[in-house]
Motif scaffolding. Sequence first.
Motif, PDB file in Angstrom:
ATOM      1  N   ARG A   1      -4.926  -3.125   3.645  1.00 39.54           N
ATOM      2  CA  ARG A   1      -5.362  -1.940   2.911  1.00 39.54           C
ATOM      3  C   ARG A   1      -5.100  -2.039   1.398  1.00 39.54           C
ATOM      4  NH1 ARG A   1      -6.795   2.892   5.254  1.00 39.54           N
ATOM      5  NH2 ARG A   1      -6.811   2.981   7.534  1.00 39.54           N
ATOM      6  N   PRO A   2      -3.912  -2.453   0.963  1.00 36.51           N
ATOM      7  CA  PRO A   2      -3.660  -2.520  -0.484  1.00 36.51           C
ATOM      8  C   PRO A   2      -4.551  -3.509  -1.233  1.00 36.51           C
ATOM      9  CG  PRO A   2      -1.581  -2.424   0.711  1.00 36.51           C
ATOM     10  CD  PRO A   2      -2.662  -2.654   1.736  1.00 36.51           C
ATOM     11  N   THR A   3      -5.201  -4.447  -0.522  1.00 38.73           N
ATOM     12  CA  THR A   3      -6.087  -5.382  -1.218  1.00 38.73           C
ATOM     13  C   THR A   3      -7.303  -4.668  -1.793  1.00 38.73           C
ATOM     14  OG1 THR A   3      -7.386  -5.959   0.771  1.00 38.73           O
ATOM     15  CG2 THR A   3      -5.383  -7.245   0.339  1.00 38.73           C
ATOM     16  N   HIS A   4      -7.628  -3.500  -1.263  1.00 39.19           N
ATOM     17  CA  HIS A   4      -8.788  -2.760  -1.777  1.00 39.19           C
ATOM     18  C   HIS A   4      -8.519  -2.239  -3.188  1.00 39.19           C
ATOM     19  CE1 HIS A   4     -12.521  -2.311   0.228  1.00 39.19           C
ATOM     20  NE2 HIS A   4     -12.646  -1.012   0.078  1.00 39.19           N
ATOM     21  N   GLU A   5      -7.262  -2.163  -3.563  1.00 38.56           N
ATOM     22  CA  GLU A   5      -6.920  -1.682  -4.906  1.00 38.56           C
ATOM     23  C   GLU A   5      -7.351  -2.684  -5.972  1.00 38.56           C
ATOM     24  OE1 GLU A   5      -2.783  -0.704  -4.887  1.00 38.56           O
ATOM     25  OE2 GLU A   5      -3.033   0.953  -3.479  1.00 38.56           O
ATOM     26  N   TYR A   6      -7.473  -3.961  -5.601  1.00 37.80           N
ATOM     27  CA  TYR A   6      -7.954  -4.958  -6.560  1.00 37.80           C
ATOM     28  C   TYR A   6      -9.410  -4.707  -6.943  1.00 37.80           C
ATOM     29  CZ  TYR A   6      -3.745  -7.619  -5.386  1.00 37.80           C
ATOM     30  OH  TYR A   6      -2.441  -8.015  -5.190  1.00 37.80           O
ATOM     31  N   LEU A   7     -10.122  -3.957  -6.112  1.00 34.54           N
ATOM     32  CA  LEU A   7     -11.530  -3.647  -6.372  1.00 34.54           C
ATOM     33  C   LEU A   7     -11.701  -2.314  -7.091  1.00 34.54           C
ATOM     34  CD1 LEU A   7     -12.991  -4.656  -2.868  1.00 34.54           C
ATOM     35  CD2 LEU A   7     -12.785  -6.071  -4.924  1.00 34.54           C
ATOM     36  N   GLY A   8     -10.580  -1.657  -7.409  1.00 35.28           N
ATOM     37  CA  GLY A   8     -10.644  -0.358  -8.065  1.00 35.28           C
ATOM     38  C   GLY A   8     -10.711   0.811  -7.104  1.00 35.28           C
ATOM     39  N   PHE A   9     -10.561   0.534  -5.803  1.00 43.19           N
ATOM     40  CA  PHE A   9     -10.610   1.582  -4.788  1.00 43.19           C
ATOM     41  C   PHE A   9      -9.194   1.948  -4.342  1.00 43.19           C
ATOM     42  CE2 PHE A   9     -14.769  -0.670  -3.664  1.00 43.19           C
ATOM     43  CZ  PHE A   9     -15.526   0.199  -4.450  1.00 43.19           C
ATOM     44  N   SER A  10      -9.118   2.871  -3.400  1.00 38.29           N
ATOM     45  CA  SER A  10      -7.837   3.256  -2.817  1.00 38.29           C
ATOM     46  C   SER A  10      -7.636   2.520  -1.495  1.00 38.29           C
ATOM     47  CB  SER A  10      -7.791   4.766  -2.572  1.00 38.29           C
ATOM     48  OG  SER A  10      -6.660   5.112  -1.797  1.00 38.29           O
ATOM     49  N   SER A  11      -6.380   2.386  -1.108  1.00 38.14           N
ATOM     50  CA  SER A  11      -6.062   1.762   0.172  1.00 38.14           C
ATOM     51  C   SER A  11      -6.202   2.737   1.332  1.00 38.14           C
ATOM     52  CB  SER A  11      -4.629   1.220   0.140  1.00 38.14           C
ATOM     53  OG  SER A  11      -3.712   2.265  -0.167  1.00 38.14           O
ATOM     54  N   GLY A  12      -6.528   3.991   1.035  1.00 34.71           N
ATOM     55  CA  GLY A  12      -6.668   5.008   2.075  1.00 34.71           C
ATOM     56  C   GLY A  12      -8.060   5.039   2.680  1.00 34.71           C
ATOM     57  N   VAL A  13      -8.701   6.200   2.622  1.00 31.32           N
ATOM     58  CA  VAL A  13     -10.029   6.352   3.202  1.00 31.32           C
ATOM     59  C   VAL A  13     -11.033   5.388   2.565  1.00 31.32           C
ATOM     60  CG1 VAL A  13     -11.953   7.955   3.549  1.00 31.32           C
ATOM     61  CG2 VAL A  13      -9.619   8.749   3.870  1.00 31.32           C
ATOM     62  N   ASP A  14     -10.855   5.075   1.281  1.00 33.93           N
ATOM     63  CA  ASP A  14     -11.759   4.113   0.625  1.00 33.93           C
ATOM     64  C   ASP A  14     -11.813   2.796   1.395  1.00 33.93           C
ATOM     65  OD1 ASP A  14     -12.441   5.811  -1.412  1.00 33.93           O
ATOM     66  OD2 ASP A  14     -11.323   4.761  -2.982  1.00 33.93           O
TER      67      ASP A  14
END
Length: 355
Positions: A85-98
């Motif tokens: 989940r935290p890898t999505h933060e590298y794309l500018g998104f959230s690790s939650g619902v995003d």
Amino acid sequence: MSMRSAANPIKSRGASGNPANRFEHVRLEADAEWNPDDDPLPTTQFIKDASSTIIAYNDSPDVGFEASINPYRGCEHGCIYCYARPTHEYLGFSSGVDFESRIVVKERAPELLREELASPRWKPQVLGMSGVTDCYQPVERRLKLTRRCLEVLAEFRNPVAIITKNNLVTRDIDILAELARFKAAQVFVSITTLDTDLRRVMEPRTSPPTARLAAVAALTAAGIPVGVLTAPIIPGLNDHEIPAILAAAAKAGATHAGFVVLRLPYSLAPMFEQWLEQHFPDRKEKVLNRIRDIRGGKLNESDFGARMRGSGIFAEQIRALFTVAARKAGLNQWRTELSTASFRRPGGTQMELGV
């Protein structure tokens, strides 16, 4: 979207909102009059990925392969515990619902894979699929990127090891069986629980346990080596199921098994705590305390060698329980060794390629 209150889980989603991205300084905060129940349910969006390469490399001693391909970033399965989940933060998104509703799609994955395997620089080796996100998540049924990548791998006879929670893997038995003829395919089916109610809230868009066991049986019948992963084991929540899961997997035809203990990097820890409060408030403190017991007093441990298994007395109890259950079920065999001996490039031969 701000994090919803603990009383407001979102239907068919693992996370209840979007925690702040640790790399972003601008955040959206709800005002005092905001009512989370007024929010529409988040819909899934698919975003094109413009990557120019598809094979990623790692040097982790905890992972069984050095190279992997992931056709998707983010995962519709929505497993609340997912370490990716935290890898999505590298794309500018959230690790939650995003993470489970903004899926980045590598549309050119099969073409890129063919280019990289055809290159003289490619050293034939096992490629892992689903090392980060599940290559058989729901959208794969429509896009077929994983299937097309497998077609390329079969063309080159390059070995592949797949991890999945989705019965959809059985759709590709024809290709996997062909690869298996050359000792070039292996599938690991992840079975976290046999409890359908727990699966529904913990892994909301995955295949039910019975469907995963059916996948094990179908793959085995086709001559494809199949292992089972009890991953993650969550102490105080699903660890007691280890013997039953392994027994069911063995009955379905699995030949070996492995396990990984829950790890909660970065924003995953508070999300998991909130999820426990929503669904298992009576067990929340017990689960969190057990996690701290196996993580040196913390909720996460990132050191190689310890992050997958934990340490301390409770980690040792889990290891012992798993070892005994695997032996009893006949799943204590080592996984099948995949081979690069049959690797070929179109227009060439194995001998000419020196492999």
